[in-house]
Design an enzyme around this catalytic site. Structure first.
Site, PDB file in Angstrom:
ATOM      1  N   HIS A  17       0.835  -1.200   0.000  1.00 39.91           N
ATOM      2  CA  HIS A  17       0.000   0.000   0.000  1.00 39.91           C
ATOM      3  C   HIS A  17       0.876   1.259   0.000  1.00 39.91           C
ATOM      4  O   HIS A  17       0.624   2.196  -0.748  1.00 39.91           O
ATOM      5  CB  HIS A  17      -0.874   0.056   1.267  1.00 39.91           C
ATOM      6  CG  HIS A  17      -1.901  -1.031   1.386  1.00 39.91           C
ATOM      7  ND1 HIS A  17      -2.045  -1.782   2.520  1.00 39.91           N
ATOM      8  CD2 HIS A  17      -2.849  -1.477   0.518  1.00 39.91           C
ATOM      9  CE1 HIS A  17      -3.047  -2.649   2.360  1.00 39.91           C
ATOM     10  NE2 HIS A  17      -3.538  -2.487   1.146  1.00 39.91           N
ATOM     11  N   LYS A  41     -16.362  -7.437   5.827  1.00 38.28           N
ATOM     12  CA  LYS A  41     -15.374  -8.271   6.532  1.00 38.28           C
ATOM     13  C   LYS A  41     -15.175  -7.687   7.932  1.00 38.28           C
ATOM     14  O   LYS A  41     -15.138  -6.458   8.082  1.00 38.28           O
ATOM     15  CB  LYS A  41     -14.012  -8.233   5.811  1.00 38.28           C
ATOM     16  CG  LYS A  41     -14.033  -8.729   4.385  1.00 38.28           C
ATOM     17  CD  LYS A  41     -12.657  -8.560   3.743  1.00 38.28           C
ATOM     18  CE  LYS A  41     -12.703  -7.783   2.463  1.00 38.28           C
ATOM     19  NZ  LYS A  41     -11.421  -7.334   1.938  1.00 38.28           N
ATOM     20  N   ARG A  90      -1.585  -6.345  -8.151  1.00 39.80           N
ATOM     21  CA  ARG A  90      -0.431  -7.206  -7.859  1.00 39.80           C
ATOM     22  C   ARG A  90      -0.240  -8.261  -8.930  1.00 39.80           C
ATOM     23  O   ARG A  90       0.867  -8.552  -9.335  1.00 39.80           O
ATOM     24  CB  ARG A  90      -0.638  -7.922  -6.516  1.00 39.80           C
ATOM     25  CG  ARG A  90      -0.473  -7.030  -5.317  1.00 39.80           C
ATOM     26  CD  ARG A  90      -1.007  -7.683  -4.091  1.00 39.80           C
ATOM     27  NE  ARG A  90      -2.426  -7.949  -4.245  1.00 39.80           N
ATOM     28  CZ  ARG A  90      -3.247  -8.289  -3.275  1.00 39.80           C
ATOM     29  NH1 ARG A  90      -2.780  -8.447  -2.066  1.00 39.80           N
ATOM     30  NH2 ARG A  90      -4.521  -8.494  -3.494  1.00 39.80           N
ATOM     31  N   SER A 128      -2.866  -7.558   3.257  1.00 38.61           N
ATOM     32  CA  SER A 128      -3.148  -7.385   4.694  1.00 38.61           C
ATOM     33  C   SER A 128      -3.459  -8.745   5.322  1.00 38.61           C
ATOM     34  O   SER A 128      -3.081  -8.996   6.471  1.00 38.61           O
ATOM     35  CB  SER A 128      -4.327  -6.432   4.886  1.00 38.61           C
ATOM     36  OG  SER A 128      -4.008  -5.153   4.409  1.00 38.61           O
TER      37      SER A 128
HETATM   38  O1  PNS Z   1      -8.728  -3.029   0.471  1.00 39.21           O
HETATM   39  P1  PNS Z   1      -9.991  -3.570  -0.150  1.00 39.21           P
HETATM   40  O2  PNS Z   1     -10.802  -4.320   0.884  1.00 39.21           O
HETATM   41  O3  PNS Z   1      -9.718  -4.402  -1.370  1.00 39.21           O
HETATM   42  O4  PNS Z   1     -10.853  -2.300  -0.627  1.00 39.21           O
HETATM   43  C1  PNS Z   1     -12.121  -2.450  -1.225  1.00 39.21           C
HETATM   44  C2  PNS Z   1     -12.777  -1.077  -1.480  1.00 39.21           C
HETATM   45  C3  PNS Z   1     -12.860  -0.259  -0.208  1.00 39.21           C
HETATM   46  C4  PNS Z   1     -11.976  -0.308  -2.486  1.00 39.21           C
HETATM   47  C5  PNS Z   1     -14.209  -1.377  -2.048  1.00 39.21           C
HETATM   48  O5  PNS Z   1     -14.847  -2.278  -1.188  1.00 39.21           O
HETATM   49  C6  PNS Z   1     -15.083  -0.139  -2.190  1.00 39.21           C
HETATM   50  O6  PNS Z   1     -14.827   0.706  -3.025  1.00 39.21           O
HETATM   51  N1  PNS Z   1     -16.112  -0.030  -1.337  1.00 39.21           N
HETATM   52  C7  PNS Z   1     -17.020   1.101  -1.327  1.00 39.21           C
HETATM   53  C8  PNS Z   1     -18.413   0.754  -1.795  1.00 39.21           C
HETATM   54  C9  PNS Z   1     -18.575   1.014  -3.281  1.00 39.21           C
HETATM   55  O7  PNS Z   1     -18.423   2.114  -3.757  1.00 39.21           O
HETATM   56  N2  PNS Z   1     -18.893  -0.047  -4.032  1.00 39.21           N
HETATM   57  C10 PNS Z   1     -19.055   0.057  -5.468  1.00 39.21           C
HETATM   58  C11 PNS Z   1     -17.839  -0.430  -6.212  1.00 39.21           C
HETATM   59  S1  PNS Z   1     -17.895  -2.169  -6.359  1.00 39.21           S
END
Ligand code: PNS
Length: 163
Positions: A17, A41, A90, A128
């Site tokens: 990150h 989660k 990645r 993570s």
């Molecule tokens: O680190 P992560 O868990 O892969 O991050 C995921 C994240 C936060 C980027 C994703 O869950 C997100 O954008 N959530 C916000 C809800 C949203 O806007 N959803 C629509 C896109 S699928």
């Protein structure tokens, strides 16, 4: 001003990150690291712990701020005046899910672009979840997370073990 949002769970922030944040900070005037606060989660670290660790490891980057969000990512980006969402990639295995999210976000707001930064090869195995697994089993976190937060992670798992 060119503003980008770098969203994630950051449970906890890893070297992967941090590398993405550092590179994004060279491209954009301002980078907002946005911690998701209502993930499905169950996180190990609290929102405040995650944000505090992020603040500490990005303290050397004057154009990086740490924030949080709970609704749609594009709504948060729009509210903050950001035109770009940064994502780290990645491996090919990340691509399918990330493409889906980028397309959903594009549908929700076509004005906001998703930009992918490829991870450094040193960090391509990192996540993570892997960091938490290594810490839980008493392994060595060096090279996986910034030195400044290594102890916080070990301590969190000691606390969990002691509970
Ligand atoms: O680190 P992560 O868990 O892969 O991050 C995921 C994240 C936060 C980027 C994703 O869950 C997100 O954008 N959530 C916000 C809800 C949203 O806007 N959803 C629509 C896109 S699928």
């Amino acid at each position: 001003m060119n503003i980008a949002v770098y969203p994630g769970s950051f449970d906890p922030v890893t070297n992967g990150h941090l590398d993405v944040v550092e590179r994004a900070a060279k491209i954009f005037d301002q980078v907002i690291v946005a911690v998701l606060c209502n993930s499905s989660k169950t996180p190990v670290f609290t929102l405040e712990e995650k944000m505090e660790m992020l603040r500490r490891v990005t303290a050397h980057l004057p154009n990086v701020t740490i924030d949080h969000f709970g609704g749609l990512l594009v709504d948060f980006a729009r509210q903050r005046g950001a035109g770009v969402i940064i994502k780290g990639l990645r491996a090919v295995s990340d691509f399918e899910y990330e493409l889906q999210m980028a397309l959903v976000n594009q549908k929700q707001d076509p004005q906001i672009e998703t930009l992918f930064l490829m991870t450094k090869s040193d960090n391509s195995f990192l996540s993570s979840s892997i960091v938490k697994e290594v810490a839980r089993l008493g392994g060595d976190l060096s090279g996986m997370v910034p030195k400044a937060i290594e102890q916080d992670i070990y301590q969190k798992f000691d606390t969990i073990k002691g509970e």
